[in-house]
Design an enzyme around this catalytic site. Sequence first.
Site, PDB file in Angstrom:
ATOM      1  N   LYS A 174       0.858  -1.204   0.000  1.00 57.42           N
ATOM      2  CA  LYS A 174       0.000   0.000   0.000  1.00 57.42           C
ATOM      3  C   LYS A 174       0.891   1.251   0.000  1.00 57.42           C
ATOM      4  O   LYS A 174       1.940   1.243  -0.628  1.00 57.42           O
ATOM      5  CB  LYS A 174      -0.979  -0.049   1.180  1.00 57.42           C
ATOM      6  CG  LYS A 174      -1.751  -1.375   1.206  1.00 57.42           C
ATOM      7  CD  LYS A 174      -2.925  -1.376   2.124  1.00 57.42           C
ATOM      8  CE  LYS A 174      -3.595  -2.747   2.068  1.00 57.42           C
ATOM      9  NZ  LYS A 174      -4.816  -2.825   2.852  1.00 57.42           N
ATOM     10  N   SER A 228      -6.328  -9.228   6.788  1.00 57.64           N
ATOM     11  CA  SER A 228      -5.757  -9.492   8.114  1.00 57.64           C
ATOM     12  C   SER A 228      -5.048 -10.842   8.225  1.00 57.64           C
ATOM     13  O   SER A 228      -5.094 -11.484   9.281  1.00 57.64           O
ATOM     14  CB  SER A 228      -6.832  -9.353   9.201  1.00 57.64           C
ATOM     15  OG  SER A 228      -7.354  -8.029   9.219  1.00 57.64           O
TER      16      SER A 228
HETATM   17  P1  PGA Z   1      -4.388  -6.445   5.466  1.00 63.78           P
HETATM   18  O1  PGA Z   1      -4.556  -5.965   3.932  1.00 63.78           O
HETATM   19  O2  PGA Z   1      -3.582  -7.723   5.431  1.00 63.78           O
HETATM   20  O3  PGA Z   1      -3.632  -5.322   6.131  1.00 63.78           O
HETATM   21  O4  PGA Z   1      -5.748  -6.650   6.011  1.00 63.78           O
HETATM   22  C1  PGA Z   1      -4.815  -6.862   2.897  1.00 63.78           C
HETATM   23  C2  PGA Z   1      -5.035  -6.138   1.591  1.00 63.78           C
HETATM   24  O5  PGA Z   1      -5.668  -5.062   1.617  1.00 63.78           O
HETATM   25  O6  PGA Z   1      -4.602  -6.583   0.520  1.00 63.78           O
END
Ligand code: PGA
Length: 260
Positions: free
Chosen positions: A13, A213
């Site tokens: 991200k 998550s």
């Molecule tokens: P997360 O994000 O593992 O922090 O929940 C997963 C994603 O958005 O691809």
Amino acid sequence: MKERTPLIAGNWKMHHGGQSGFALASELVAAVGGLDDVDVVIAPPFTVLAAIGTETENTRVELAAQNAHAKLEGAFTGEISCGMLVEAGCKWVILGHSERRQLFGDTNDGVREKVQAAMAAGLRPIVCIGETLAQREAGETMEVVLGQLDAVTDLISVKAGTAAVAYEPVWAIGTGRVAGPEQAQEVHAAIRGRLAEHKASLGAQTRILYGGSVKPENAAGLLECEDIDGALVGGASLKVDSFVKIVQIAREGAERSSAN
Ligand code: PGA
């Protein structure tokens, strides 16, 4: 026995867009060097793709972008084309992530155009699909998820197994609320069923990742499900230790499955 090689992808991200990203990628390359039987992908921000691309070249870590524009080039200020991503060293591109759909207006039609552009440029799409909490509570999960899938199925069936699909329930992303293995498997099985209806090889060869998550503590239970072929990892991909642990868990699962 699972025939598909597990795929663990890290979605950074909007984190580690500079020197810290380069350092994280270098550490990862060293840490997963010996971990065969698992495909490892990282998706850093655009600003470090080219630098990391030289670092990951000819290693076990493949590079992905987090988004792309559907057009080849032109007056699209602030956008990046699939051809540019290939030049930067990308092999993959994440498309239709729920944050793009929710915050930046990506629609099923728009995602379809991007998938088409990616495949034409030789990039492998990771197509993200998933329902919101309100949709789940309204009993619309399958309709939403399969609708998002149907928007790209004919495109990804041209070369079965090239694209991956990531099922990411929106309510599980970044919230610490993971879908339970049975909950996730139910949707994964429906996704595979829909792909197989279109073409048997598409169902058999497409890797369907779970995202939302995923952490070392919950990865094993998810990854041992029949139709879960890997994970799209956000928060836990920002630290070498937690990401490498998930890769190791996937590898152990693959070894167990091939021994059966
Ligand atoms: P997360 O994000 O593992 O922090 O929940 C997963 C994603 O958005 O691809």
